[in-house]
Each structure stands twice: as C-alpha cells, then as structure tokens.
Design a protein around this motif. Structure first.
Motif, PDB file in Angstrom:
ATOM      1  N   ARG A  18     116.118 -22.094   4.280  1.00  0.00           N
ATOM      2  CA  ARG A  18     115.060 -21.173   3.887  1.00  0.00           C
ATOM      3  C   ARG A  18     115.476 -20.371   2.656  1.00  0.00           C
ATOM      4  O   ARG A  18     114.682 -20.153   1.740  1.00  0.00           O
ATOM      5  N   GLY A  19     116.723 -19.921   2.627  1.00  0.00           N
ATOM      6  CA  GLY A  19     117.193 -19.174   1.474  1.00  0.00           C
ATOM      7  C   GLY A  19     117.169 -20.004   0.200  1.00  0.00           C
ATOM      8  O   GLY A  19     116.776 -19.522  -0.864  1.00  0.00           O
TER       9      GLY A  19
ATOM     10  N   ASP B 105     113.405 -20.511  -0.817  1.00  0.00           N
ATOM     11  CA  ASP B 105     112.807 -19.288  -1.361  1.00  0.00           C
ATOM     12  C   ASP B 105     113.310 -19.016  -2.778  1.00  0.00           C
ATOM     13  O   ASP B 105     112.539 -18.636  -3.664  1.00  0.00           O
ATOM     14  N   GLU B 106     114.601 -19.210  -2.980  1.00  0.00           N
ATOM     15  CA  GLU B 106     115.176 -19.002  -4.316  1.00  0.00           C
ATOM     16  C   GLU B 106     114.585 -20.013  -5.306  1.00  0.00           C
ATOM     17  O   GLU B 106     114.308 -19.691  -6.465  1.00  0.00           O
TER      18      GLU B 106
ATOM     19  N   TYR C 228     111.545 -21.443  -5.175  1.00  0.00           N
ATOM     20  CA  TYR C 228     110.178 -21.078  -5.533  1.00  0.00           C
ATOM     21  C   TYR C 228     110.145 -19.868  -6.470  1.00  0.00           C
ATOM     22  O   TYR C 228     109.283 -19.784  -7.354  1.00  0.00           O
ATOM     23  N   GLU C 229     111.061 -18.945  -6.297  1.00  0.00           N
ATOM     24  CA  GLU C 229     111.139 -17.800  -7.209  1.00  0.00           C
ATOM     25  C   GLU C 229     111.448 -18.288  -8.630  1.00  0.00           C
ATOM     26  O   GLU C 229     110.853 -17.832  -9.609  1.00  0.00           O
TER      27      GLU C 229
ATOM     28  N   SER D 207     102.798 -27.255  -1.148  1.00  0.00           N
ATOM     29  CA  SER D 207     103.877 -26.463  -1.728  1.00  0.00           C
ATOM     30  C   SER D 207     103.358 -25.503  -2.788  1.00  0.00           C
ATOM     31  O   SER D 207     103.986 -24.481  -3.075  1.00  0.00           O
TER      32      SER D 207
ATOM     33  N   HIS E 255     103.220 -21.616  -2.193  1.00  0.00           N
ATOM     34  CA  HIS E 255     104.348 -20.731  -2.443  1.00  0.00           C
ATOM     35  C   HIS E 255     104.335 -20.200  -3.878  1.00  0.00           C
ATOM     36  O   HIS E 255     104.767 -19.072  -4.134  1.00  0.00           O
TER      37      HIS E 255
ATOM     38  N   ARG F 265     103.032 -16.072  -5.518  1.00  0.00           N
ATOM     39  CA  ARG F 265     103.928 -15.394  -6.450  1.00  0.00           C
ATOM     40  C   ARG F 265     103.300 -15.160  -7.828  1.00  0.00           C
ATOM     41  O   ARG F 265     103.821 -14.371  -8.620  1.00  0.00           O
TER      42      ARG F 265
END
Length: 531
Positions: free
Chosen positions: A60-61, A64-65, A67-68, A97, A100, A104
């Motif tokens: 998950r980490g 998430d990184e 997608y950021e 996807s 995500h 943002r």
C-alpha cells in the motif's frame, strides 16, 4: 472506444497510461491507432504488481507513493498548459486506477471523464446471455473477497459477475459451488480480443486463468440463442454466429476490459507466466530505439512507446535532445565517438533493474548503436539482461523519398568513415559495388577532418560510372535545415558535403526526370536491360 474518446486522444498534447515494468500497455495498444505520433507520452509504470516490495509501507505504501508521483508528473504538464489524456481500459470509474489520480488532481484542474464499455458488458455480449432482466438484481464482486463472503453474496442475488480472478480463481469457484450456482456460471477470458475464451466455470483449470477473466452468473431466463451445454472434452464454446464475425486484431481489440487494481495492466498472458518471469528476471532491459532522420512525425509509435516507458535515456547529446524531457527519467548524454561506453552504461543500468532506452538517429541497426549494444551484451556478465531493437526510418529511405525512387532496384549501403575500418577495405568495396552496377547509398561521406575520402571515392566510382550518373545529396533531411540537391557524379563538389549529408549515387539505369514544377525526380527502373 467511443468517438469522443478517440477525438480527445488524437487532440491531446500528453498521453498517459499505466503499465507493469515490462512497459507494455493494453490501454495504449487499444488507443494506438488514434495517436498522432508527435505527442508526449507518460508511461506510468507500477513499482510493484504481483511481486513483493521492500518499501517500508509495504504494498500500500509503494502504491500510494506511486500515485502521488504520477499526479505530480501530470500536474507539471497541466501547469505548463498542456492537455492530458489518461488512457484506461473499460470504464475509468469502474475499479479503475484512474480513480487514484482523479482524487489527487480533480480539485485543481478541470477534468472530464469519458465513460467506456466495462468488462461486464463485453463478457455478457460475447457469452450471448443477458446480464439482468426485469426486476432482477445484479451483484458485482471482486474475487479478492473471502470465499465465504463471496458465497453469501452470490447466494443472495439473481445475477452476479466476479472480477479480479487470476490467483483468486480457486476461491471464486469454491464460492459458486458453496452457493449452489456453479452449474449456471460461465467463465469468460479476455472478452472481445483475439485471445477470448469461454467455458463453463467448473471445467476451467485454475492454472490457466489470467487476471483478465470473469465469472458470469447471467440471467436465469433462457432464450433460443443460449449456449448449448458443452460435450465432455470440449474446451470452449463459441457463441452462435461468431464464426461469421472476423476475430479482432490483437493490436486493436474490438472492445475493452475493466480497469481494476494495479495488476490490471499486466500483459495478455497467464498470471502464472507473469509470476515466473518476475522471479526469474530481476534485471531490466535495454531497448535500442531508432529516432528516424529528424522529423518528429517520422518517429514510429513503437519507438515513442519505448522512449516513454524507459527509466533512463542514453545517447549522443544532439540525438538525446530530440527526445522530449520527462521529469521522472534520467538522461545520460555523451559524445559522438564513445559508442562502446554508452552500450556498457546501458547494460549496467539494466542489470541493476532499470528500463533503459539507447537512442540512435535513423535506424539503430544501420551504422549506429544497435551493433555496439549487442556486441557489449555478448559479455557473459550481461547474459541475463534483455536487449531488443526498435527500428527507425533510415537516412537512405528519407533522402530517396524526397526525390522519387532512386532505390527502385538493387542497391548497396556503404559508409566512408575509416574510423573503424581501413580505407583500403572501403575503396575495394566501392569498386566492387560500382562494377556490379548497384545504386549506392553512402553514409558518413565527409567530416571536418575527413575531406579526401569523398574525392577518392568519386574517382573510384568514375572508373565504372559515366560522369552524367545522377547523384542525390540530402543534408539534414527531416531537420530544420534540410536541403536536397540533384546533381551528377561528374559535377559532384565534395566541398559542399559534410557529416550531416547522405549521398545516393545512381546506377547506369538511374534517370533524372526534369519537371515543369521545378522539382526534379530521380528513379531507378525496376526492369534491368537484358545483356
């Protein structure tokens, strides 16, 4: 694909798409026919799909990184005033996807979401069964749910579709069995593509199930066109009338599948194959990419995709400058005479896990970087690194196209550079090609320090060719300072030729056609005169 989607794809400044580390994108392959060829491409490459990750935040980490970072890359284009299209199989808001990225970016930039055909609709269409009728209730379930939960949901609904199978297939099949619905459920794999497969769910081998597959419990109301039960040993069922419909092209599928979790961009091969290749090959790859002679619209879609997917770009500085800069990519420019060093650097980066593109003007296999990379890759220490070559339009073809068809018959390609081979070899080959009456495409005819070679080459050719033999001099063809000159071997002035030129020297049959338009044409007839 909808007409609006096709129009937006064609008009966009930037095309973004997801892929796994192999760089292949199903979404891009679907949209390829609508790309202009001069657009900036952003390959959003997942850092992890089925393999494990060393990220301190786990899967998950890492995601998430990722997608950021993707959002920041797209924001940079949007802030620069560029229009951005994000490609998504199926529908972007259906397990997509893109969701995500949307959360943002949508609060800062005007966003339009163009809906698409989901895998549910495609699956039932190829199955030939209605998904829901009348007051029936449809339940859509991810295969990642616990089998017990799946069974409860399936037992309490009229119709159901389960997505995200692959490794979850055994649990999904158990759930339909426990719900008492297995006999009525169908398996649909890669609906609407050339690799489509349909079978009763209970007859499917779990080892053959890819991620792009569905379990479909359709409407219980049977019609006259429902598939007949399969006979024992029959592998799959083809819907009635399907034999009269041509199979979709693998490069441009007739439909799409839904966009799900990051692994949705895996290649159209079985999941078990993907897992094996991930374990067996921790190295990246080196792709030697031909940029063509200069004009951006001569860059092939395959080359553009390879450039967009790369982590590192390596090449001679002026050639590397022709590739649009992307913030996430590392660039390694170098001088013109260090091909071996460039090749070694590319292979070392790939051995460490990077996807590397080595750029080359024209075609990389014609007096260019492909040979240097393949030669370096012959070393035992690089045996585990994949190397592939993406061709480009070579200078001989580009120059020839500007004047007609001088390469219409047999021709020879030869370089006058004696940096890597003796002049005696060059001169011997020149005389042999001239004696054989071949048209010559001459690369590297002269440079600042190599001035006498072209004079000597001209003299050698005149031993076998008439002074009125047509000669075409193409300089910077496809570039901003392009010039094309049609002259003769007798009038050829070596002083006007430099390293950016390519010469085409005609055979005894090559002709110049003078036109009222002022633009002469040159051609070599396909029919050779009888002896």
């Amino acid at each position: 694909m909808t007409l609006r989607a096709a129009r937006l794809i064609h008009d966009a400044d930037v095309i973004a798409y997801h892929s796994a580390r192999h760089g292949r994108s199903i979404a891009r392959s679907i949209a390829a026919a609508h790309l202009r060829g001069d657009q900036i491409e952003e390959a959003l490459v997942y850092p992890v799909t089925t393999e494990t990750t060393s990220h301190p935040g786990g899967y998950r980490g890492a995601i998430d990184e990722f997608y950021e970072d993707c959002a920041k890359r797209l924001a940079a284009h949007l802030d620069a005033g560029r229009s951005v299209v994000v490609l998504s199989e199926g529908d972007p808001f259906f397990y997509g996807s893109f969701i995500h990225l949307h959360r943002r970016l949508a609060d800062r930039y005007p966003t339009e979401v163009v809906p698409g055909v989901t895998s549910l609709s495609a699956g039932c269409a190829v199955l030939g069964r209605p998904l829901v009728e009348g007051n029936e209730v449809l339940t859509v379930l991810p295969g990642t749910l616990a089998p017990r939960t799946l069974a409860e949901r399936i037992a309490g609904t009229d119709t159901a579709v389960v997505l995200k199978m692959g490794r979850t297939f055994p649990g999904v099949r158990d759930a339909f069995t426990d719900a008492g619905r297995l006999a009525d459920t169908w398996y649909v794999e890669r609906a609407t593509t050339a690799g489509q497969r349909i079978a009763p769910l209970g007859e499917v081998d779990p080892a053959t199930v890819p991620y792009f597959s569905l379990a479909v419990l359709p409407s219980p109301v049977r019609g006259p066109d429902d598939p007949a039960p399969l006979r024992a040993g029959q592998a799959e069922w083809v819907p009635a009338g399907a034999a009269s419909r041509p199979a979709p092209s693998p490069s441009a599928p007739a439909g799409t599948t839904d966009r799900t979790a990051p692994a949705a961009e895996e290649p159209a091969v079985e999941r078990s194959t993907v897992e094996r290749s991930t374990v067996e090959r921790s190295a990246g790859e080196v792709v030697v990419v031909g940029l063509g002679p200069g004009a951006q619209d001569w860059l092939t879609p395959q080359a553009a995709a390879a450039l967009a997917a790369a982590d590192d770009l390596i090449g001679y500085g002026p050639y590397l400058d022709r590739v649009p800069a992307t913030p996430r990519q590392r660039r390694h420019p170098s001088g013109n005479t260090v091909e071996a060093e460039r090749a070694e650097l590319a292979l070392e980066l790939a051995a460490a896990g990077a996807s590397v593109a080595v750029v080359s003007s024209g075609d990389p296999g014609v007096f260019a970087m492909a040979t240097a990379v393949v030669e370096a890759a012959a070393q035992r220490r690089f045996a585990h690194v994949d190397v592939r070559v993406v061709p480009g339009l070579t200078a001989a073809q580009a120059v020839a196209s500007r004047v007609g068809a001088p390469l219409g018959h047999d021709f020879c390609v030869l370089s006058l550079s004696d940096r890597l081979k003796p002049w005696e070899v060059i001169e011997r080959r020149l005389r042999a090609a001239a004696a054989a009456d071949l048209v010559l495409a001459i690369y590297n005819p002269a440079s600042r320090t190599r001035r006498e070679q072209l004079e000597r080459a001209r003299a050698a050719l005149l031993e076998h060719r008439a002074p009125d033999t047509p000669v075409v001099i193409g300089r910077d063809v496809g570039g901003p300072t392009e010039t094309v000159t049609v002259t003769t071997l007798g009038d050829l002035d070596p002083a006007g030729v430099d390293m950016r030129c390519l010469l085409l020297v005609g055979s005894s049959t090559t002709r110049i056609v003078h036109r009222d338009t002022g633009r002469d044409l040159v051609f070599t007839p396909r029919r050779y005169p009888a002896p």
